[in-house]
Design a protein around this motif. Structure first.
Motif, PDB file in Angstrom:
ATOM      1  N   LEU A   8    -129.684 -32.480  18.812  1.00  0.00           N
ATOM      2  CA  LEU A   8    -128.875 -32.952  19.938  1.00  0.00           C
ATOM      3  C   LEU A   8    -129.672 -33.890  20.830  1.00  0.00           C
ATOM      4  CD1 LEU A   8    -125.949 -32.362  20.636  1.00  0.00           C
ATOM      5  CD2 LEU A   8    -126.753 -30.722  22.306  1.00  0.00           C
ATOM      6  N   GLU A  11    -129.935 -37.223  19.192  1.00  0.00           N
ATOM      7  CA  GLU A  11    -128.632 -37.899  19.219  1.00  0.00           C
ATOM      8  C   GLU A  11    -128.352 -38.511  20.593  1.00  0.00           C
ATOM      9  OE1 GLU A  11    -124.056 -36.449  18.795  1.00  0.00           O
ATOM     10  OE2 GLU A  11    -125.485 -35.663  17.318  1.00  0.00           O
ATOM     11  N   PHE A  12    -128.715 -37.800  21.662  1.00  0.00           N
ATOM     12  CA  PHE A  12    -128.456 -38.264  23.022  1.00  0.00           C
ATOM     13  C   PHE A  12    -129.542 -39.200  23.545  1.00  0.00           C
ATOM     14  CE2 PHE A  12    -126.125 -34.036  24.023  1.00  0.00           C
ATOM     15  CZ  PHE A  12    -125.029 -34.461  23.298  1.00  0.00           C
ATOM     16  N   THR A  19    -132.335 -31.268  27.127  1.00  0.00           N
ATOM     17  CA  THR A  19    -131.264 -30.561  26.432  1.00  0.00           C
ATOM     18  C   THR A  19    -131.311 -29.071  26.767  1.00  0.00           C
ATOM     19  OG1 THR A  19    -131.407 -32.187  24.656  1.00  0.00           O
ATOM     20  CG2 THR A  19    -130.198 -30.168  24.180  1.00  0.00           C
ATOM     21  N   GLU A  46    -121.698 -28.684  22.671  1.00  0.00           N
ATOM     22  CA  GLU A  46    -122.212 -30.053  22.583  1.00  0.00           C
ATOM     23  C   GLU A  46    -121.453 -30.981  23.517  1.00  0.00           C
ATOM     24  OE1 GLU A  46    -122.532 -33.752  19.415  1.00  0.00           O
ATOM     25  OE2 GLU A  46    -122.181 -31.743  18.644  1.00  0.00           O
ATOM     26  N   LYS A  47    -120.138 -30.833  23.558  1.00  0.00           N
ATOM     27  CA  LYS A  47    -119.326 -31.696  24.427  1.00  0.00           C
ATOM     28  C   LYS A  47    -119.708 -31.502  25.893  1.00  0.00           C
ATOM     29  CE  LYS A  47    -114.568 -32.840  25.685  1.00  0.00           C
ATOM     30  NZ  LYS A  47    -115.023 -33.330  26.948  1.00  0.00           N
ATOM     31  N   ARG A  50    -123.124 -33.047  26.407  1.00  0.00           N
ATOM     32  CA  ARG A  50    -123.000 -34.507  26.324  1.00  0.00           C
ATOM     33  C   ARG A  50    -122.458 -35.077  27.641  1.00  0.00           C
ATOM     34  NH1 ARG A  50    -122.433 -37.612  21.833  1.00  0.00           N
ATOM     35  NH2 ARG A  50    -121.827 -35.790  20.615  1.00  0.00           N
ATOM     36  N   THR A  54    -124.667 -37.638  29.927  1.00  0.00           N
ATOM     37  CA  THR A  54    -124.200 -39.000  30.171  1.00  0.00           C
ATOM     38  C   THR A  54    -123.917 -39.223  31.653  1.00  0.00           C
ATOM     39  OG1 THR A  54    -121.980 -38.314  29.475  1.00  0.00           O
ATOM     40  CG2 THR A  54    -123.299 -39.508  27.875  1.00  0.00           C
TER      41      THR A  54
END
Length: 71
Positions: A8, A11-12, A19, A46-47, A50, A54
């Protein structure tokens, strides 16, 4: 599909510590671990992470733009 903290973070584009920080801010009902004690990040978790990552990045970019414009 479940992911690891490392997957994760990659990915971010953030650190594993970032994280972990956002994961630890989740309610305990959303925190899951496997039989070995490793963190399991589900699609719904994860959502949430995320969105938090962000939003934080967006806030940092806004602060940076304001600081540059005021110079």
């Amino acid at each position: 599909m479940n992911k690891t903290v490392k997957e994760l973070a990659n990915e971010f584009g953030v650190s594993k510590q970032t994280t972990h920080y956002h994961y630890n801010k989740l309610t305990t009902s959303k925190q899951q671990r496997d039989s070995h004690g490793y963190i399991i990040i589900t699609d719904s978790t994860e959502k949430i992470i995320r969105d938090r990552v962000t939003n934080k990045k967006r806030q940092e970019m806004t602060s940076l733009s304001v600081a540059v414009m005021s110079c």
